[in-house]
Scaffold this active site. Structure first.
Site, PDB file in Angstrom:
ATOM      1  N   GLY A  54      17.289  75.045 -16.677  1.00 55.38           N
ATOM      2  CA  GLY A  54      16.190  74.536 -17.486  1.00 55.38           C
ATOM      3  C   GLY A  54      16.217  73.024 -17.533  1.00 55.38           C
ATOM      4  N   GLY A  56      15.592  69.669 -20.321  1.00 62.68           N
ATOM      5  CA  GLY A  56      15.353  69.214 -21.688  1.00 62.68           C
ATOM      6  C   GLY A  56      15.072  67.726 -21.704  1.00 62.68           C
ATOM      7  N   GLY A  57      15.062  67.155 -22.880  1.00 61.89           N
ATOM      8  CA  GLY A  57      14.733  65.757 -23.023  1.00 61.89           C
ATOM      9  C   GLY A  57      15.764  64.814 -22.417  1.00 61.89           C
ATOM     10  CG  PHE A  58      19.393  64.385 -23.842  1.00 63.41           C
ATOM     11  CD1 PHE A  58      19.092  63.118 -24.305  1.00 63.41           C
ATOM     12  CD2 PHE A  58      19.716  65.369 -24.759  1.00 63.41           C
ATOM     13  CE1 PHE A  58      19.109  62.828 -25.664  1.00 63.41           C
ATOM     14  CE2 PHE A  58      19.740  65.082 -26.120  1.00 63.41           C
ATOM     15  CZ  PHE A  58      19.427  63.816 -26.571  1.00 63.41           C
ATOM     16  N   GLY A  59      17.615  65.617 -19.617  1.00 70.72           N
ATOM     17  CA  GLY A  59      17.769  65.856 -18.185  1.00 70.72           C
ATOM     18  C   GLY A  59      17.772  67.344 -17.863  1.00 70.72           C
ATOM     19  CB  SER A  60      17.865  69.122 -14.696  1.00 68.62           C
ATOM     20  OG  SER A  60      16.646  68.464 -14.475  1.00 68.62           O
ATOM     21  CB  VAL A  61      20.777  72.538 -18.094  1.00 67.22           C
ATOM     22  CG1 VAL A  61      22.092  73.290 -18.305  1.00 67.22           C
ATOM     23  CG2 VAL A  61      20.540  71.556 -19.237  1.00 67.22           C
ATOM     24  CE  LYS A  75      21.996  69.313 -21.916  1.00 66.63           C
ATOM     25  NZ  LYS A  75      21.606  69.293 -23.324  1.00 66.63           N
ATOM     26  CG  ASP A 175      16.529  67.673 -31.261  1.00 65.87           C
ATOM     27  OD1 ASP A 175      15.524  68.078 -31.884  1.00 65.87           O
ATOM     28  OD2 ASP A 175      16.524  67.430 -30.048  1.00 65.87           O
TER      29      ASP A 175
END
Ligand SMILES: Nc1ncnc2c1ncn2[C@@H]1O[C@H](COP(=O)(O)OP(=O)(O)OP(=O)(O)O)[C@@H](O)[C@H]1O
Length: 378
Positions: A54, A56-61, A75, A175
């Site tokens: 997936g 998210g706001g910080f990058g891909s996982v 991550k 968060d």
């Protein structure tokens, strides 16, 4: 579904103290690993798209398998994050974060720095996130029994109580939301991404566009003034609890007009003395009514507009476990920021307060918030 009895966690006295100790006797180096980029590439077939879990706001996982056969979630931090630390500082801060361990927190195993690239390596969670399995689309949804929901709610509350009240100095999550609650193979909830918001967003405005995307979880005083307290996390936890019991997302525009906002809906049901109507219909009445109503009342207690009236997380744990009850007279009106569709980065003062449902009381909330614990410790 199999549920282990949540075991007591490893309580550490303080991240700094543990780190100092670890540095002396080598313990921390053992538990926190610095991975080579070669190892991470080979674990993920060169970060192949088929391994992507997936974004998210910080990058891909990505899902990876290490040489010892264990599974990890990697991550890959976006290189666009402005506040990225230099190599030494990045490793030192993550190493300090990694000693914060609890049954209900996702474990950070280590990290990797490769030029400008930054990677975080976490334990892999078999059952994805609550956003996926409880609130996601038809093909991802799973059936959660009442026992599962109790187990998950209590676990999240325990994880947060640990961050807020056991770790010294305490840590705010900042968060809390369904996508940050991951589920392991036993459906034990693990709070993810703690400490990251502060680590990666220090130079940013207090409200990033990313946070604004999950506006339904934002405490009004945080949205208005950017002032963070443990009670802002408690607000987000309250929203999450309402989602877990009702099986619906905090904002759902697929529902009829007037039904979009879960917190508003819960408040109306409470005033009408009919909270039970909010419980997920897929449970088909297979739940203990008193307990479900207690959970919903706790949700409402946590989202009250007045931050100081919201319970501490340790009290929330007691309410969830039935040690303490909630009286109707304790519950006051919720704070709602669901009408805000946009909060501009770097312009907290200029955001139009008339867009807040409770705009008239916004400034009193801010003043009251100033007396709260605005400490951010990580
Ligand atoms: N430890 C993990 N184990 C298994 N899957 C994970 C793990 N961490 C993240 N994921 C998957 O990767 C996705 C993206 O995670 P990430 O934490 O980057 O973003 P998010 O929580 O969805 O959004 P945001 O960054 O806005 O908080 C998650 O939704 C989840 O499906």
């Amino acid at each position: 579904m199999k549920f282990p009895i949540p075991c007591t966690c490893c309580f550490f006295s303080s991240p700094q103290k543990v780190m100092e100790k670890g540095m002396q006797d080598g313990e921390n180096q053992e538990s926190f690993r610095i991975f080579s980029s070669k190892e991470l590439k080979s674990a993920t077939n060169g970060f192949h798209s088929s391994k992507k879990l997936g974004e998210g706001g910080f990058g891909s996982v990505y899902k990876g398998r290490l040489r010892d056969g264990s599974l990890v979630a990697i991550k890959v931090l976006s290189t666009e994050i402005e506040s990225m630390r230099g190599e030494r500082e990045f490793i030192a801060e993550l190493s300090a974060l990694s000693v914060i361990r609890h049954e209900n927190l996702v474990r950070l195993q280590g990290c990797c720095v490769d030029g400008a690239g930054r990677y975080l390596v976490y334990d892999y969670m078999e059952n994805n996130s609550l956003a996926h399995t409880l609130l996601g689309g038809e093909q991802n949804r799973m059936r959660f029994s009442w026992d599962a929901r109790r187990h998950i709610s209590l676990g999240i509350a325990r994880g947060l109580a640990y961050l807020h009240e056991e770790v010294e100095p305490h840590i705010l999550h900042r968060d809390i939301k369904a996508s940050n609650i991951l589920l392991d193979e036993n459906f034990t909830p693990k709070v993810g991404d703690f400490g990251l918001s502060k680590l990666l967003r220090d130079n940013h405005s207090h409200i990033s566009t990313r946070v604004a995307g999950t506006i339904g979880y934002l405490a009004p005083e945080y949205a208005i003034s950017g002032r963070l307290t443990r009670k802002s996390d408690v607000y987000s936890f309250g929203v999450l609890l309402l989602e877990i019991v009702s099986g619906r997302a905090v904002v759902d525009f697929d529902l009829e007009h007037g039904e979009h906002h879960l917190v508003q809906k819960a408040w109306e049901a409470f005033k009408a003395g009919n909270l039970v109507q909010l419980v997920d219909p897929t449970l088909q009445m297979n739940f203990p009514e008193d307990e479900a109503i207690r959970f919903l009342k706790l949700g409402l207690l946590c989202v009250q507009e007045m931050a100081k009236l919201r319970p501490q997380m340790s009290r929330a744990v007691k309410i969830l476990s039935g040690e303490v009850d909630v009286k109707d007279s304790q519950i006051s009106e919720p704070g709602l920021v669901s009408d805000i569709m946009e909060i501009k980065m770097g312009q907290p003062q200029s955001c139009d307060q008339s867009t807040f449902s409770k705009a008239s009381t916004a400034s009193s909330t801010q003043n009251q918030s100033r007396s709260e614990d605005f400490v951010m410790s990580f």
